[in-house]
Design a protein around this motif. Structure first.
Motif, mmCIF file in Angstrom:
data_model
loop_
_atom_site.group_PDB
_atom_site.id
_atom_site.type_symbol
_atom_site.label_atom_id
_atom_site.label_comp_id
_atom_site.label_asym_id
_atom_site.label_seq_id
_atom_site.Cartn_x
_atom_site.Cartn_y
_atom_site.Cartn_z
ATOM 1 N N ASP A 71 0.804 -1.233 0.000
ATOM 2 C CA ASP A 71 0.000 0.000 0.000
ATOM 3 C C ASP A 71 0.830 1.272 0.000
ATOM 4 O OD1 ASP A 71 -2.380 -1.476 0.127
ATOM 5 O OD2 ASP A 71 -2.107 -1.721 2.289
ATOM 6 N N LEU A 72 1.845 1.308 -0.820
ATOM 7 C CA LEU A 72 2.715 2.485 -0.853
ATOM 8 C C LEU A 72 2.041 3.616 -1.615
ATOM 9 C CD1 LEU A 72 5.598 3.522 -0.147
ATOM 10 C CD2 LEU A 72 6.255 2.826 -2.442
ATOM 11 N N SER A 73 1.905 4.763 -0.965
ATOM 12 C CA SER A 73 1.371 5.946 -1.645
ATOM 13 C C SER A 73 2.331 7.090 -1.438
ATOM 14 C CB SER A 73 -0.003 6.339 -1.085
ATOM 15 O OG SER A 73 -0.939 5.331 -1.373
ATOM 16 N N PHE A 74 2.413 7.962 -2.419
ATOM 17 C CA PHE A 74 3.304 9.117 -2.290
ATOM 18 C C PHE A 74 2.758 10.252 -3.134
ATOM 19 C CE2 PHE A 74 6.923 11.779 -3.469
ATOM 20 C CZ PHE A 74 7.517 11.958 -2.232
ATOM 21 N N ALA A 75 2.766 11.446 -2.578
ATOM 22 C CA ALA A 75 2.300 12.607 -3.335
ATOM 23 C C ALA A 75 3.337 13.702 -3.272
ATOM 24 C CB ALA A 75 0.972 13.095 -2.769
ATOM 25 N N TYR A 76 3.669 14.284 -4.431
ATOM 26 C CA TYR A 76 4.417 15.529 -4.451
ATOM 27 C C TYR A 76 3.438 16.622 -4.062
ATOM 28 C CZ TYR A 76 7.992 12.877 -6.885
ATOM 29 O OH TYR A 76 8.944 11.957 -7.199
ATOM 30 N N PRO A 77 3.938 17.824 -3.727
ATOM 31 C CA PRO A 77 3.028 18.855 -3.230
ATOM 32 C C PRO A 77 1.730 19.001 -4.042
ATOM 33 C CG PRO A 77 5.266 19.635 -3.043
ATOM 34 C CD PRO A 77 5.335 18.269 -3.666
ATOM 35 N N GLN A 78 1.795 18.906 -5.353
ATOM 36 C CA GLN A 78 0.561 19.133 -6.111
ATOM 37 C C GLN A 78 0.140 17.924 -6.932
ATOM 38 O OE1 GLN A 78 0.170 23.023 -7.732
ATOM 39 N NE2 GLN A 78 0.476 23.550 -5.597
ATOM 40 N N LEU A 79 0.769 16.794 -6.659
ATOM 41 C CA LEU A 79 0.569 15.699 -7.596
ATOM 42 C C LEU A 79 0.702 14.365 -6.874
ATOM 43 C CD1 LEU A 79 0.652 14.953 -10.794
ATOM 44 C CD2 LEU A 79 3.076 14.600 -10.342
ATOM 45 N N ALA A 80 -0.328 13.544 -7.021
ATOM 46 C CA ALA A 80 -0.224 12.209 -6.452
ATOM 47 C C ALA A 80 0.620 11.360 -7.389
ATOM 48 C CB ALA A 80 -1.616 11.602 -6.294
ATOM 49 N N ALA A 81 1.753 10.865 -6.918
ATOM 50 C CA ALA A 81 2.675 10.151 -7.802
ATOM 51 C C ALA A 81 2.493 8.649 -7.718
ATOM 52 C CB ALA A 81 4.107 10.527 -7.467
ATOM 53 N N GLN A 121 -0.130 5.570 -5.939
ATOM 54 C CA GLN A 121 -1.330 5.315 -5.164
ATOM 55 C C GLN A 121 -1.478 3.833 -4.891
ATOM 56 O OE1 GLN A 121 -4.936 7.351 -6.620
ATOM 57 N NE2 GLN A 121 -3.544 8.699 -7.741
ATOM 58 N N ASP A 122 -1.404 3.478 -3.617
ATOM 59 C CA ASP A 122 -1.649 2.102 -3.171
ATOM 60 C C ASP A 122 -0.906 1.069 -3.997
ATOM 61 O OD1 ASP A 122 -3.391 2.966 -1.153
ATOM 62 O OD2 ASP A 122 -4.985 3.219 -2.642
ATOM 63 N N ILE A 123 0.395 1.224 -4.066
ATOM 64 C CA ILE A 123 1.209 0.251 -4.785
ATOM 65 C C ILE A 123 1.489 -0.941 -3.878
ATOM 66 C CG2 ILE A 123 3.442 -0.157 -5.883
ATOM 67 C CD1 ILE A 123 1.840 1.781 -7.484
#
Lengths: 281, 345
Positions: free
Chosen positions: A8-18, A20-22
């Motif tokens: 469930d790896l998720s990561f977002a840059y300040p304005q952008l979800a890079a 989602q639930d990997i």
């Protein structure tokens, strides 16, 4: 226990979800190809695995060990990294460049010793470029530089190698040379390779050369499908992810039997292309 | 195998070079004791040194003894320390930022030091206070550059350099302001001369003040020299090779700052050395920081001793160092570029 397991790896840059639930896992001796268009999150995912991003959500385990408990140095003894062929560095000698792969094994104020030097020489020999050792890294061609970077990764002696577009900017012959070397490394060194690639055909290439290969198809930070190259790299999937109409051909190839290859035919209709450009931008 | 032999030959060449690099500054220091405008015969110099080392009095006039032992010698030692510190800081920062145009003052050390010194000259007119303020403000300047670099959580190199440029220009403006308000007959010339660099005040007190920060800084960089190679690959690759880039980057910045601040606070701002000596080093030993760092130290030390000797011999009054470092170093650098064709750039 898997070599690496991502939950469930998720990561977002300040304005952008890079990302989602990997969620994915990989095992020893396997090649995992991350396939998807520019900006789909392949590089962000690899960056997490070399510890270049602090994790926002989700967990990663290496041989059952929580990633966050591994220090940078410990991580570097387990996971090596092969960046795109590059030039923007000082003109180091090739042997010195490969020696840098020994960094995780040298003390804080120490330099590599004779043993490290021998390991670096062995790595050059294994890749077949021992004769390059006294040449200047920046004066090599792109493909030669990439082989040197592979040697450095070998000298790092990690069970897992991450590769970010290892054949970007290379010509035909050098692309193939790098792929052949990767196959050889996986087979003789019992390595595992996670490779982000713009060329889905690389997955077919690895598979037809006897490397257990799976493909992770990504789009906009999500995993679309994981599986064998045949299952994932299909005409509908290629259209869905890349917006490209394609054919998949089978080529007969002397010893190794058949090899599939994707031939892009034309981009999907104009309006859809606009949408893709939008998302990349 | 042939390539291995070449490699071994290179190693032995490098060993010889290391010995040369250790001995050369010592030779320069010794030679400096023999030269100067005040006439002291070679025999008198040797007698003086003999007498100072063994404590046995000799028949050399006091003034000659003072010239040799209390003026020429400390000046040469301070020159070696300052030149070595500036060159090694420049080499390290060039490696860290993988940018050959960076010099030892890129993070604001020099302009901070200049401001501190100008402030000391105006407020206290006391040499020690000038050193102290100059040292404090050079550290302050780098601290602010680092804070600006941290606006992004990972301290990217380009932000750090940008921070240095911003802080430098702010301190330059403040220096101009202090020049503007300074007493034009007394303080202003002092400030101007300080900003051009000089070893004219050198004695053992200056050495003892600058020795500790310079030693800590340069020894730190010497110890980190292999890691600087790895840092020069950029954050992502350095991290993947097991370096905690934030910690090591900070360590390099702290060491270069200590070394440079220790140097400029007693010598004033000496340009050119931190930029060009590392390049001369690269032409001789290559880009590997394991060899480049000690080579830069040695060449920087020799170069500054040489320049200082020229500066005090050339005219009746002393020429400021920054003028000569550029006038002598510039053409020499062009000559080297021509000879080596740039060495792979």
């Amino acid at each position: 226990m898997h070599l690496i397991e991502i939950q469930d790896l998720s990561f977002a840059y300040p304005q952008l979800a890079a990302l989602q639930d990997i969620s994915l896992h990989m095992d020893t001796g396997e090649a995992l190809c991350l396939v998807g268009p520019n900006g789909c999150g392949k590089t962000t995912l690899l960056d997490h695995l070399i510890g270049a991003h602090s994790m926002q959500k989700g967990r990663i385990f290496f041989e059952g060990k929580d990633f966050r408990k591994l220090r940078t140095k410990e991580l570097a003894k387990r996971i090596g990294y092969v960046p795109q062929s590059r030039r923007n560095t000082f003109p180091y000698r090739v042997l010195d460049f490969v020696l840098m792969g020994r960094t995780p094994y040298t003390g804080v104020f120490a330099s590599p010793d004779e043993n490290d030097r021998q390991i670096a020489l062995d790595a050059l020999e294994e890749i077949g470029i021992l004769a390059f050792q006294d040449r200047i890294f920046t004066q090599l061609s792109g493909g030669e530089r990439q082989l040197v970077i592979l040697a450095r990764a070998l000298a790092q002696k990690t069970p897992l190698l991450l590769m970010d577009e290892p054949t970007a900017h290379l010509d035909f012959a050098h692309e193939l040379m790098v792929l052949e070397t990767i196959v050889k490394m996986i087979k003789t060194q019992n390595l595992s390779v996670m490779m982000a690639t713009h060329f889905p055909n690389h997955a077919f290439y690895l598979q037809s050369n006897g490397v257990p290969t799976r493909v992770v198809m990504m789009k906009q930070g999500k995993i679309l499908q994981i599986g064998q190259p045949d299952e994932v790299l299909t005409v509908p999937n290629i259209e869905k992810v890349f917006g490209v109409n394609s054919r998949i051909l089978s080529i007969q190839n002397g010893q190794s039997g058949g090899m599939k290859t994707i031939v892009p035919v034309k981009t999907a209709n104009q309006s859809e292309r606009m949408i893709i450009c939008d998302k990349i931008g | 195998m042939a390539p291995l032999e070449i490699s071994q030959k290179k190693q032995s060449t490098q060993r010889i070079l290391s010995v040369v690099f250790v001995l050369l500054p010592l030779v320069f220091i010794v030679i400096t004791m023999f030269i100067g405008r005040y006439p002291v015969s070679a025999q008198m110099v040797i007698d003086t040194v003999w007498s100072k080392v063994t404590g046995i009095p000799v028949a050399v006039p006091d003034i000659a003894q003072t010239v040799v032992w209390d003026i020429r010698l400390p000046r040469a030692i301070l020159g070696a320390l300052v030149g070595g510190a500036l060159a090694v800081s420049g080499a390290s920062l060039q490696g860290l930022f993988h940018n050959p145009l960076v010099d030892s003052g890129i993070l604001g050390v020099s302009s901070g030091a200049g401001f501190g010194a100008a402030l000391g000259i105006i407020l206290f007119d006391n040499v020690v206070m000038i050193y102290v303020l100059s040292f404090i403000f050079s550290l302050t300047a780098v601290f602010f550059s680092y804070l600006i670099g941290r606006i992004y959580s990972t301290v990217p190199n380009i932000m750090l350099v940008l921070g240095g440029v911003i802080v430098s220009s702010i301190f330059s403006a403040l220096i101009s302001f202090l020049k503007y308000v300074a007493d034009p007959f007394d303080q202003l010339p002092t400030i101007v001369f300080w900003l051009m660099g000089s070893l004219a005040n050198a004695d053992y007190r200056e050495i003892s003040i600058s020795l500790i920060p310079i030693l800590v800084g340069t020894l730190g960089l010497f110890a980190l020299r292999w890691r600087i190679n790895v840092l020069s690959l950029g954050d992502k690759e350095a991290r993947s090779l097991g370096l905690n880039t934030r910690v090591y980057k900070m360590a390099v910045v702290v060491c270069t700052t200590l070394a440079t601040a220790g140097a400029v606070s007693v010598s004033g701002i000496i340009g050119w050395i931190g930029l060009v000596i590392p390049h001369i080093g690269r032409m001789i030993v290559g880009n590997d920081n394991r060899y480049l760092i000690p080579a830069s130290m040695s060449i920087g030390a020799c170069f500054l001793i040489l320049i200082d000797n020229v500066g005090r011999m050339l005219t009746g009054s002393e020429l400021p160092l920054s003028i000569l470092t550029a006038l002598v170093g510039g053409p020499f650098y062009v000559y080297l570029l021509k000879r080596t064709k740039g060495g792979g750039w």
